[in-house]
Design a protein around this motif. Structure first.
Motif, PDB file in Angstrom:
ATOM      1  N   GLN A 104       0.836  -1.204   0.000  1.00 43.26           N
ATOM      2  CA  GLN A 104       0.000   0.000   0.000  1.00 43.26           C
ATOM      3  C   GLN A 104       0.869   1.253   0.000  1.00 43.26           C
ATOM      4  N   ALA A 105       1.950   1.219   0.772  1.00 45.59           N
ATOM      5  CA  ALA A 105       2.857   2.371   0.816  1.00 45.59           C
ATOM      6  C   ALA A 105       3.505   2.587  -0.546  1.00 45.59           C
ATOM      7  N   GLN A 106       3.895   1.496  -1.216  1.00 47.04           N
ATOM      8  CA  GLN A 106       4.488   1.611  -2.555  1.00 47.04           C
ATOM      9  C   GLN A 106       3.475   2.176  -3.544  1.00 47.04           C
ATOM     10  N   ALA A 107       2.230   1.719  -3.440  1.00 50.62           N
ATOM     11  CA  ALA A 107       1.188   2.220  -4.338  1.00 50.62           C
ATOM     12  C   ALA A 107       0.927   3.700  -4.077  1.00 50.62           C
ATOM     13  N   ALA A 108       0.928   4.082  -2.813  1.00 53.22           N
ATOM     14  CA  ALA A 108       0.720   5.493  -2.468  1.00 53.22           C
ATOM     15  C   ALA A 108       1.878   6.342  -2.986  1.00 53.22           C
ATOM     16  N   ALA A 109       3.086   5.834  -2.860  1.00 51.68           N
ATOM     17  CA  ALA A 109       4.254   6.562  -3.353  1.00 51.68           C
ATOM     18  C   ALA A 109       4.201   6.685  -4.870  1.00 51.68           C
ATOM     19  N   ALA A 110       3.763   5.644  -5.549  1.00 51.55           N
ATOM     20  CA  ALA A 110       3.642   5.686  -7.003  1.00 51.55           C
ATOM     21  C   ALA A 110       2.574   6.687  -7.424  1.00 51.55           C
ATOM     22  N   ASP A 111       1.467   6.751  -6.674  1.00 51.18           N
ATOM     23  CA  ASP A 111       0.421   7.728  -6.966  1.00 51.18           C
ATOM     24  C   ASP A 111       0.942   9.146  -6.793  1.00 51.18           C
ATOM     25  N   ASP A 112       1.734   9.373  -5.756  1.00 51.86           N
ATOM     26  CA  ASP A 112       2.316  10.692  -5.529  1.00 51.86           C
ATOM     27  C   ASP A 112       3.249  11.069  -6.673  1.00 51.86           C
ATOM     28  N   ASP A 113       4.035  10.096  -7.140  1.00 49.13           N
ATOM     29  CA  ASP A 113       4.942  10.356  -8.261  1.00 49.13           C
ATOM     30  C   ASP A 113       4.149  10.672  -9.528  1.00 49.13           C
ATOM     31  N   ASP A 114       3.054   9.951  -9.743  1.00 50.65           N
ATOM     32  CA  ASP A 114       2.208  10.197 -10.913  1.00 50.65           C
ATOM     33  C   ASP A 114       1.600  11.593 -10.844  1.00 50.65           C
ATOM     34  N   ASP A 115       1.178  12.014  -9.666  1.00 52.36           N
ATOM     35  CA  ASP A 115       0.601  13.338  -9.495  1.00 52.36           C
ATOM     36  C   ASP A 115       1.645  14.406  -9.802  1.00 52.36           C
ATOM     37  N   ASP A 116       2.878  14.185  -9.366  1.00 48.57           N
ATOM     38  CA  ASP A 116       3.942  15.144  -9.609  1.00 48.57           C
ATOM     39  C   ASP A 116       4.247  15.238 -11.105  1.00 48.57           C
ATOM     40  N   SER A 117       4.282  14.100 -11.802  1.00 53.97           N
ATOM     41  CA  SER A 117       4.590  14.123 -13.225  1.00 53.97           C
ATOM     42  C   SER A 117       3.450  14.762 -14.013  1.00 53.97           C
TER      43      SER A 117
END
Length: 124
Positions: A104-117
């Motif tokens: 879940q933490a990895q998925a949340a981190a990936a979502d944050d990265d997607d939002d930044d991009s």
């Protein structure tokens, strides 16, 4: 004195079978131990052995032909869950829970990265 020595031998055998993961043999040993306690032992000995008795659970597994590898269908079998093995199972559950939290933490981190991009592409 003989009863005490017999209990020690049963206990050693039980622990050895547990270490080797031989569930059906443990069940047979516990049955013999219970019969021994009922004939030669006392109520406390019988209850101690009965606390170690497993639950019998019916499971299914896919049966395969060893030569061709073709699936032959489902096979029903019995598995045993021992009360003193539950601590091992709870450790496995803790590991699974930690893995789920990590995912879940990895998925949340990936979502944050997607939002930044996404926000970066808006500025370009």
């Amino acid at each position: 004195r003989g009863v005490k020595e017999a209990r020690t031998i049963f206990d050693r055998a039980y622990n050895r079978l547990k270490e080797e993961g031989l569930k059906e043999e443990r069940v047979l040993l516990l049955d013999a131990w219970r019969v021994f306690e009922k004939t030669k032992g006392d109520v406390a000995g019988v209850s101690a052995v009965e606390r170690k008795m497993p639950r019998r659970i019916k499971k299914k597994r896919m049966q395969k032909d060893q030569e061709t590898g073709a699936e032959l269908g489902w096979e029903e079998y019995f598995d045993y869950h021992f009360p003193d093995d539950q601590s091992d199972a709870s450790n496995n559950l803790k590991i699974l829970e930690m893995a789920a939290k990590w995912k879940q933490a990895q998925a949340a981190a990936a979502d944050d990265d997607d939002d930044d991009s996404d926000s970066d592409s808006d500025w370009s």
